[in-house]
Design an enzyme around this catalytic site. Structure first.
Site, PDB file in Angstrom:
ATOM      1  CE1 TYR A 259      -4.086  -1.665   0.432  1.00 24.52           C
ATOM      2  CE2 TYR A 259      -3.105  -2.767   2.312  1.00 24.52           C
ATOM      3  CZ  TYR A 259      -4.126  -2.650   1.393  1.00 24.52           C
ATOM      4  OH  TYR A 259      -5.169  -3.509   1.446  1.00 24.52           O
TER       5      TYR A 259
ATOM      6  NE  ARG B 131      -5.329   4.325  -3.897  1.00 29.40           N
ATOM      7  CZ  ARG B 131      -5.799   3.192  -3.363  1.00 29.40           C
ATOM      8  NH1 ARG B 131      -7.094   2.993  -3.267  1.00 29.40           N
ATOM      9  NH2 ARG B 131      -4.974   2.255  -2.924  1.00 29.40           N
TER      10      ARG B 131
ATOM     11  CG  ASN C 190      -7.417  -0.905  -4.293  1.00 27.75           C
ATOM     12  OD1 ASN C 190      -6.367  -1.501  -4.038  1.00 27.75           O
ATOM     13  ND2 ASN C 190      -8.466  -0.924  -3.478  1.00 27.75           N
TER      14      ASN C 190
ATOM     15  CD  GLU D 181     -12.079  -1.426  -6.685  1.00 27.32           C
ATOM     16  OE1 GLU D 181     -12.936  -2.222  -6.306  1.00 27.32           O
ATOM     17  OE2 GLU D 181     -11.524  -0.593  -5.922  1.00 27.32           O
TER      18      GLU D 181
ATOM     19  CE1 TYR E 283     -10.069  -5.636   3.634  1.00 33.04           C
ATOM     20  CE2 TYR E 283      -8.538  -5.050   1.896  1.00 33.04           C
ATOM     21  CZ  TYR E 283      -9.686  -4.797   2.608  1.00 33.04           C
ATOM     22  OH  TYR E 283     -10.452  -3.722   2.287  1.00 33.04           O
ATOM     23  CE  LYS E 284      -5.046  -6.319  -2.170  1.00 34.54           C
ATOM     24  NZ  LYS E 284      -5.918  -5.258  -2.709  1.00 34.54           N
TER      25      LYS E 284
END
Lengths: 316, 358, 193
Positions: free
Chosen positions: B38, B228, B230, B270, B321-322
């Site tokens: 990140y 940005r 993602n 995204e 998390y993903k």
């Protein structure tokens, strides 16, 4: 709707009182202007004989207007010269550079009620608020405190608007601010714009009356400006020295002389442009460096930060 | 500019969604380096970049018609995917204006906007040729549209949209149209502050990424949008990977094998942009989703190899998390054949202008 | 589990009067008052007693001496009292609430609807850790959840209770735990007793 600067033409200029000048500005190319919000301001580039001023003025045009921007400028004897320039130099047909409208004083949309207190020319942001609230049907009250002889100056923008009271320094006409603040229902937001002394007084009284800080708003123009005093920077690796002007950032000055510096956000957030500072004292304005990093004095973000001392030496 | 739409393709059921070669080549591949972590990877949303998807502020591609139809299906099943808190009406009109103006200016063959004036109260006529819509309405009067303005225009746009109200030095997600999200619930999150809705994201809070991003966004300027990228991964080209419908798509994660991973596993990128809205002073947050299978991506040699390296070195918290835990080994096994270990140039560009035949 | 790394998870404080407030309203879930604690609360709020109203909610609301006291049978009555408030509340007023999390957020939400800002509301968690859980799939709210995995009162799916919290719903998020491999339900733990 992407852009940074606007070229405006003065379409009309008139004195609405001995010290107040009203300007109507249109796009110089005859096109449309970006719409702007209640509380927005316009930063005008005023090129005087000796120096360039960048002054911000509240837009009083109706929110969303795209045909013209309107401002009212008070002539301030102690000003840096921008207001004098507008009063003395500007004439119909002149072309001015401006930034896109910014907004540091927008009304809070969740408010149950809006209470506005204006001191004199401080009414300008509230003229656009009134038009906005008329559209949304919001509950509001505006209290204007001004000199008795100026009580009708703003009538053209207040005509037909309810909820407006005018006060001046005479028995029976003064605004009882403590009583006003104590009587407000839960969910009210307070906005104040006026001379610094009046702002401070209202903010103090609101705190004393138990107003939550998040419900109290005061217009500050200063933070809209990114420039500062001119200074010099020596780029050690490149072996060149650059003068940073009042109205440009250190990064812009570095770029102007053709030295490549990495950057991304240009707003002091991403940290991409962080540069070792070899000498000099920085005026840190970024959101990136930690307190400890600032303490060491060894890093700087040239996109927003400037010199506190006269000269910086960067490892660039 | 004409666009060869693929109106029949689907994002559920038989999953007939496919990318043309041109769509693969313009895919916004998000990994400039072999490792991912990140960062506040925000940059100005200018009309240029390493992929054609950056050429216009609101990208319309060959999947436009099919995506709008999939959105309508999702909304029909769950109207709660569109949420607008009552104080957001001004921001709704801002969004409608921004989208109509940009789409009609950038895609004049597909969209037209005819205005009798710019102010509230003016009659506007909107023409959307791909979807066969012509609508006259009064700008500023919600009753003259078939539904509220935000829902009206975002039903006709690819991707998700959130609107953040700015107050108290914070952003609040007070409106959204969210039908193609990477496993977050708008109905649960609506009304949350910036830190609250990012609450479940691991690792990033500790490094201060969100504090910096919030401070930056609070100063976002009108006319200077930022963007940005993602990313996450999805099994099958499915837009609606919401928690709401997780019982439907969750089992797909257990269906991946090293043999089928190339077709089933999709990289989901995204393109997030952020726009200061003019009248409301809110921030519009469009989240445009691009899907490409591992097979699509591996047709660009640099991308296949890089994706293998990024996924191999992902921190375990991010894998969890993903939602990649169950199928990541199979995906890595499939990708390994496309990674010969050579040094890859930094950057996200494809580096090729045509693709090898399938 | 009252503390979590997840930033949406509220944190709570001890109650003490905010002396900058003008009127003070203390709302206590009676079940969460330990014997003798009401007296100590009275002592804490003594400095603002003249402008203090106390609402005691629920069965064992005993004790005296906290300004003007009003007794209410249950939290729904608090919500109603706010919704039909004939006396307007002022921008300087303060609200203090003590109780379980579902109680705190039922009251805070009702107060927010009539305009109270978060800064005017002080919340103190007391009593059980039981949670209100919102089912992501059918949107039913399941009350009084004390286990790490709970059966949804609406769709009966096994929901993993996450720490992600919505102030608007006053609830934690529940997500189907065995969606990817139906029937694979981990051991249920009593986590929020």
């Amino acid at each position: 709707m992407i852009g940074e600067t606007l070229t405006l033409k003065v379409a009309a200029a008139s004195a609405i009182s001995p010290s107040l000048r009203h300007l109507r500005l249109v796009a110089a190319d005859g096109g449309k202007l970006p719409p702007a919000a209640a509380g927005a301001h316009l930063q005008l580039v005023l090129k005087g004989a000796t120096r360039t001023h960048r002054n911000a003025y509240s837009l009083i045009s109706r929110p969303g207007a795209r045909d013209a921007y309107e401002i009212i400028v008070r002539r301030v004897p102690s000003s840096r010269g921008g207001s004098a320039f507008i009063h003395e130099q500007i004439k119909v047909g002149d072309v001015l550079e401006a930034g896109w409208p910014g907004n540091l004083f927008a009304p809070v949309r969740t408010a149950r009620r809006h209470l506005m207190i204006a001191g004199g020319i401080g009414i300008t942001p509230f003229l656009s608020y009134l038009a906005d609230f008329a559209f949304g049907g919001a509950d509001y009250a505006l209290h204007l405190c001004c000199r008795e002889d100026e009580q009708h100056v703003f009538d053209p923008w207040l005509a037909g608007k309810s909820g407006v009271s005018v006060h001046w320094d005479a028995d029976g006409r003064r605004l009882d601010i403590p009583a006003l603040l104590a009587a407000q229902p839960v969910g009210t937001h307070l906005y104040v714009c006026g001379p610094a002394a009046m702002n401070d007084e209202v903010l103090e009284l609101a705190a004393a009356a138990g107003w939550p800080a998040s419900h109290v708003h005061c217009e500050h123009f200063g933070s809209a400006l990114s420039g500062g005093e001119a200074f010099r920077a020596f780029l050690a690796k490149s072996g060149v020295e650059v003068s940073v002007g009042e109205d440009e950032s250190l990064l812009e000055a570095i770029e102007r002389i053709g030295v490549k510096a990495p950057c991304l956000c240009r707003g002091g957030a991403c940290g991409v442009c962080v540069t070792p500072l070899l000498d000099g004292e920085a005026d840190h304005r970024d959101h990136y460096l930690s307190a400890a990093e600032r303490e060491t004095g060894r890093l700087i973000l040239p996109c927003v930060s400037r010199a506190r001392s006269g000269r910086l030496v960067l490892d660039l | 500019m004409s666009i060869a739409f693929k109106p029949e393709e689907t994002f559920r059921g038989d999953y007939s969604y496919r990318n043309s070669d041109a769509a693969v080549l313009r895919f916004p591949f998000p990994f400039p380096e072999d490792r991912y972590m990140y960062s506040v990877n925000i940059e100005p949303h200018v009309r240029s970049g390493p992929s054609d998807v950056f050429l216009r502020p609101f990208d319309v591609d060959e999947h436009y018609i099919a995506e709008c139809r999939d959105k309508a299906i999702t909304l029909e099943r769950d109207p709660g995917r569109c949420q607008v808190l009552p104080h957001m009406m001004m921001a709704q009109w801002d969004t409608l204006e921004l989208l109509m103006e940009n789409l009609s200016a950038d895609y004049p063959e597909q969209f037209s906007l005819i205005k009798e004036g710019d102010d509230f109260g003016s009659r506007w006529t909107w023409i959307n040729r791909p979807l066969g819509i012509e609508q006259s309405f009064i700008f500023g009067n919600a009753e003259t549209l078939p539904c509220e303005p935000f829902e009206y225009i975002t039903r006709q746009a690819q991707g998700d949209f959130a609107i953040c109200d700015q107050r108290d030095d914070n952003l609040f997600m007070d409106a959204g149209m969210v039908t193609s999200q990477a496993d977050w619930s708008l109905e649960f999150d609506v009304g949350m502050s910036f830190m609250e809705w990012h609450g479940p994201v691991p690792l990033a809070h500790q490094t201060g990424v969100f504090e910096r991003a919030l401070k930056y966004l609070l100063m976002l300027r009108l006319g200077q949008p930022v963007r940005r990228l993602n990313w996450t991964m999805s099994i099958n080209p499915r837009l609606d990977t919401s928690p709401e419908s997780y019982p439907e798509w969750g089992p797909d994660r257990a269906s991946v094998t090293p043999e089928n991973a190339g077709q089933k596993v999709h990289l989901r990128v995204e393109l997030q942009t952020l726009w200061r809205l003019p009248r409301s002073n809110a921030i519009l947050f469009p989240i445009r989703c691009y899907l490409a299978s591992l097979e699509d991506l591996a047709r660009v040699p640099k991308w296949g190899a890089r994706l293998h390296r990024v996924l191999s070195s992902l921190p375990p918290q991010l894998v969890e998390y993903k939602g990649l835990t169950r199928y990541l080994p199979a995906a890595l096994e499939w990708l390994a054949q496309h990674d010969d270990g050579r040094e890859l140039p930094v950057g996200t560009e494809a580096g090729v202008s045509t693709l090898a035949p399938r | 589990m009252l503390h979590s790394d997840i930033k949406s998870r509220p944190t709570y404080t001890q109650l003490e009067p905010d002396l900058s407030g003008s009127q003070h309203l203390l709302i206590v879930e009676g079940d969460t008052v330990l014997p003798g604690r009401l007296d100590s609360l009275a002592g804490t709020f003594a400095p603002v007693e003249e402008n203090l109203h106390t609402w005691l909610v629920g069965t064992q609301a005993g004790g005296l001496g906290l300004g003007k006291v009003w007794r209410l049978p249950e939290v729904a009555d608090v919500v109603d009292a706010f919704a039909c408030a004939t006396r307007g509340y002022g921008i300087g007023d303060r609200l203090y609430v003590q109780g379980t999390e579902p109680f705190l957020w039922s009251v805070a939400k009702a107060a927010a609807i009539i305009g109270f800002s978060a800064e005017q509301i002080h919340l103190h968690h007391a009593g059980s850790l039981r949670r209100r859980v919102w089912c992501t799939h059918c949107h039913t709210v399941t009350e009084n959840v004390t286990t790490s995995i709970a059966s949804c009162a609406g769709c009966h799916r096994h929901l993993l209770v996450r720490d992600h919290f919505s102030r608007r719903l006053g609830a934690f998020m529940g997500v189907m735990v065995d969606a990817e491999a139906p029937g694979e339900v981990p051991a249920v733990e009593e986590s929020f007793a």
